[in-house]
Design a protein around this motif. Sequence first.
Motif, PDB file in Angstrom:
ATOM      1  N   MET A   1      80.811 -33.932  60.591  1.00  0.00           N
ATOM      2  CA  MET A   1      80.033 -33.822  59.330  1.00  0.00           C
ATOM      3  C   MET A   1      79.752 -35.112  58.902  1.00  0.00           C
ATOM      4  SD  MET A   1      81.073 -30.562  57.342  1.00  0.00           S
ATOM      5  CE  MET A   1      82.210 -31.326  56.480  1.00  0.00           C
ATOM      6  N   THR A   2      81.175 -36.099  59.028  1.00  0.00           N
ATOM      7  CA  THR A   2      81.226 -37.294  58.238  1.00  0.00           C
ATOM      8  C   THR A   2      80.061 -38.129  58.753  1.00  0.00           C
ATOM      9  OG1 THR A   2      83.368 -36.733  58.104  1.00  0.00           O
ATOM     10  CG2 THR A   2      82.825 -39.021  57.529  1.00  0.00           C
ATOM     11  N   GLU A   3      80.056 -38.262  60.046  1.00  0.00           N
ATOM     12  CA  GLU A   3      79.007 -38.769  60.952  1.00  0.00           C
ATOM     13  C   GLU A   3      77.726 -38.902  60.203  1.00  0.00           C
ATOM     14  OE1 GLU A   3      81.900 -37.745  61.807  1.00  0.00           O
ATOM     15  OE2 GLU A   3      82.820 -39.324  63.222  1.00  0.00           O
ATOM     16  N   LEU A   4      77.419 -37.292  60.415  1.00  0.00           N
ATOM     17  CA  LEU A   4      76.087 -36.901  60.091  1.00  0.00           C
ATOM     18  C   LEU A   4      75.719 -37.375  58.535  1.00  0.00           C
ATOM     19  CD1 LEU A   4      75.317 -33.706  61.942  1.00  0.00           C
ATOM     20  CD2 LEU A   4      74.716 -36.121  62.456  1.00  0.00           C
ATOM     21  N   GLN A   5      76.855 -37.074  57.708  1.00  0.00           N
ATOM     22  CA  GLN A   5      76.680 -37.376  56.228  1.00  0.00           C
ATOM     23  C   GLN A   5      76.393 -38.815  55.985  1.00  0.00           C
ATOM     24  OE1 GLN A   5      80.090 -37.104  53.989  1.00  0.00           O
ATOM     25  NE2 GLN A   5      78.989 -36.891  51.984  1.00  0.00           N
ATOM     26  N   ASN A   6      77.145 -39.819  56.754  1.00  0.00           N
ATOM     27  CA  ASN A   6      76.957 -41.153  56.742  1.00  0.00           C
ATOM     28  C   ASN A   6      75.750 -41.798  57.320  1.00  0.00           C
ATOM     29  OD1 ASN A   6      79.267 -41.320  55.416  1.00  0.00           O
ATOM     30  ND2 ASN A   6      80.243 -41.813  57.247  1.00  0.00           N
TER      31      ASN A   6
ATOM     32  N   TYR B   1      68.574 -35.971  56.181  1.00  0.00           N
ATOM     33  CA  TYR B   1      68.472 -34.409  55.688  1.00  0.00           C
ATOM     34  C   TYR B   1      69.275 -33.910  56.820  1.00  0.00           C
ATOM     35  CZ  TYR B   1      65.359 -30.211  54.557  1.00  0.00           C
ATOM     36  OH  TYR B   1      65.210 -29.146  54.063  1.00  0.00           O
ATOM     37  N   LEU B   2      69.708 -32.560  56.457  1.00  0.00           N
ATOM     38  CA  LEU B   2      70.599 -31.929  57.535  1.00  0.00           C
ATOM     39  C   LEU B   2      70.034 -30.549  57.630  1.00  0.00           C
ATOM     40  CD1 LEU B   2      74.232 -32.655  56.925  1.00  0.00           C
ATOM     41  CD2 LEU B   2      72.825 -33.402  58.639  1.00  0.00           C
ATOM     42  N   TYR B   3      69.836 -30.107  59.003  1.00  0.00           N
ATOM     43  CA  TYR B   3      69.683 -28.726  59.333  1.00  0.00           C
ATOM     44  C   TYR B   3      71.275 -28.366  59.819  1.00  0.00           C
ATOM     45  CZ  TYR B   3      64.746 -29.386  59.201  1.00  0.00           C
ATOM     46  OH  TYR B   3      63.423 -29.802  58.770  1.00  0.00           O
ATOM     47  N   VAL B   4      71.641 -27.059  59.326  1.00  0.00           N
ATOM     48  CA  VAL B   4      72.957 -26.469  59.691  1.00  0.00           C
ATOM     49  C   VAL B   4      72.582 -25.434  60.698  1.00  0.00           C
ATOM     50  CG1 VAL B   4      75.350 -25.927  59.082  1.00  0.00           C
ATOM     51  CG2 VAL B   4      73.956 -27.418  57.610  1.00  0.00           C
TER      52      VAL B   4
ATOM     53  N   ASN C   1      73.068 -35.536  50.714  1.00  0.00           N
ATOM     54  CA  ASN C   1      74.011 -35.607  49.595  1.00  0.00           C
ATOM     55  C   ASN C   1      73.955 -34.391  48.744  1.00  0.00           C
ATOM     56  OD1 ASN C   1      74.971 -38.428  50.374  1.00  0.00           O
ATOM     57  ND2 ASN C   1      73.592 -39.179  49.367  1.00  0.00           N
ATOM     58  N   ALA C   2      72.536 -33.985  48.679  1.00  0.00           N
ATOM     59  CA  ALA C   2      72.419 -32.631  47.719  1.00  0.00           C
ATOM     60  C   ALA C   2      73.124 -31.763  48.237  1.00  0.00           C
ATOM     61  CB  ALA C   2      71.059 -32.451  47.168  1.00  0.00           C
ATOM     62  N   LEU C   3      73.043 -31.348  49.637  1.00  0.00           N
ATOM     63  CA  LEU C   3      73.762 -30.437  50.210  1.00  0.00           C
ATOM     64  C   LEU C   3      74.942 -30.290  50.456  1.00  0.00           C
ATOM     65  CD1 LEU C   3      72.643 -27.841  52.205  1.00  0.00           C
ATOM     66  CD2 LEU C   3      72.940 -29.366  53.933  1.00  0.00           C
TER      67      LEU C   3
ATOM     68  N   ASN D   1      76.914 -31.950  48.004  1.00  0.00           N
ATOM     69  CA  ASN D   1      77.376 -31.963  46.708  1.00  0.00           C
ATOM     70  C   ASN D   1      77.511 -30.518  46.229  1.00  0.00           C
ATOM     71  OD1 ASN D   1      78.265 -34.553  46.099  1.00  0.00           O
ATOM     72  ND2 ASN D   1      75.948 -35.227  45.579  1.00  0.00           N
ATOM     73  N   LYS D   2      76.419 -29.605  46.716  1.00  0.00           N
ATOM     74  CA  LYS D   2      76.121 -28.456  46.123  1.00  0.00           C
ATOM     75  C   LYS D   2      77.561 -27.590  46.775  1.00  0.00           C
ATOM     76  CE  LYS D   2      72.697 -25.950  47.967  1.00  0.00           C
ATOM     77  NZ  LYS D   2      71.282 -25.456  47.919  1.00  0.00           N
ATOM     78  N   HIS D   3      77.853 -27.825  47.992  1.00  0.00           N
ATOM     79  CA  HIS D   3      79.074 -26.889  48.589  1.00  0.00           C
ATOM     80  C   HIS D   3      80.460 -27.629  48.288  1.00  0.00           C
ATOM     81  CE1 HIS D   3      75.554 -25.583  50.737  1.00  0.00           C
ATOM     82  NE2 HIS D   3      76.344 -24.373  50.942  1.00  0.00           N
ATOM     83  N   ILE D   4      80.519 -28.709  47.817  1.00  0.00           N
ATOM     84  CA  ILE D   4      81.730 -29.095  47.630  1.00  0.00           C
ATOM     85  C   ILE D   4      82.604 -28.369  46.391  1.00  0.00           C
ATOM     86  CG2 ILE D   4      83.256 -31.085  46.683  1.00  0.00           C
ATOM     87  CD1 ILE D   4      81.158 -32.950  48.147  1.00  0.00           C
TER      88      ILE D   4
END
Length: 286
Positions: free
Chosen positions: A183-188, A192-195, A208-210, A212-215
């Motif tokens: 996760m961290t590598e993709l976050q950095n 945009y992320l597809y899970v 970032n929005a994704l 933030n929404k889940h933290i």
Amino acid sequence: MILEANNLTKSYKSGKAVDHISMQLKAGKIYGLLGKNGAGKTTLFKILCNLVTPDSGTLKIYSEKRKSIGAIIENPGLYGYLNAYENLKIFAEIQNAPRDRKSLQEYLKNVGLPLERKDAVRNFSMGMKQRLAIAIALLNDPEIIILDEPFSGLDPTGVSALIQLIKSLAVQHKSILISSHLMTELQNCCDYLYVIDSGKLVNQGETNALFNKHISRFTIKGIGVGQAKNEFPNIIFAEDHRIDIQCNSTEISNVLEKLVQKGYKITACVPQLTLNELLSPLPHDV
Ligand SMILES: Nc1ncnc2c1ncn2[C@@H]1O[C@H](COP(=O)(O)OP(=O)(O)OP(=O)(O)O)[C@@H](O)[C@H]1O
């Protein structure tokens, strides 16, 4: 838009490896495909690269180029006994790409490989092998670059160097799609992320929005901050200089403000998020 996939599905005897996946890629953006081992990432990439035929669904690539996608899937497949230049030359011949010395040296420079390294690539570090593989993927100047687990086996310095390289490719207007279970590598790295989980897209959004929404948990560090444990009902763990608190991204600034008001000196506040949380859509997203 450069790539549009709609409802791609692929089954094997073991079950659906890719299950109605849709995605859209744009130029100059970096996309992440996040999922556990066996989630279906490689199968999806093989479909996008035309190496596997989907059972159903459509794939449109809006490109005039002979080679629109450059990919590294599973592993780079380099010739270990040849040097970087010789490897690149062979792949350029296979792909009928320009293979004059100047062009090939330009590719090596673009990925940050030192031209003076003349030894066999079997002596290269993992990070250098990845760079060479990316140079090969860039042959013929495709608009889309697909990288399957590019961070695996890299140390933190190698990861951040590779992220810089990937970002520089996006600046060159490439559309980049990266798979990883990290996760961290993709976050950095990703815009945009597809899970993906068991072949299905279970979550997606601007990175970032994704996140933030889940933290829903934060670790807060500070001198003696553990003493605050009775002052906040949502503290789930406390020790001398650390508390873990259950709250979301909008509530955390309030918590920090209150701690500071009470005289605690905060030294760090780290959001905590696991892949499992991203794999479970929030109730109001379902
Ligand atoms: N050629 C194949 N024949 C049969 N089953 C396959 C084949 N390729 C993939 N699968 C199955 O499809 C599912 C998804 O595999 P895939 O390799 O796409 O996942 P992945 O997310 O890339 O995993 P990893 O991170 O471990 O590489 C797995 O259950 C796998 O066993």
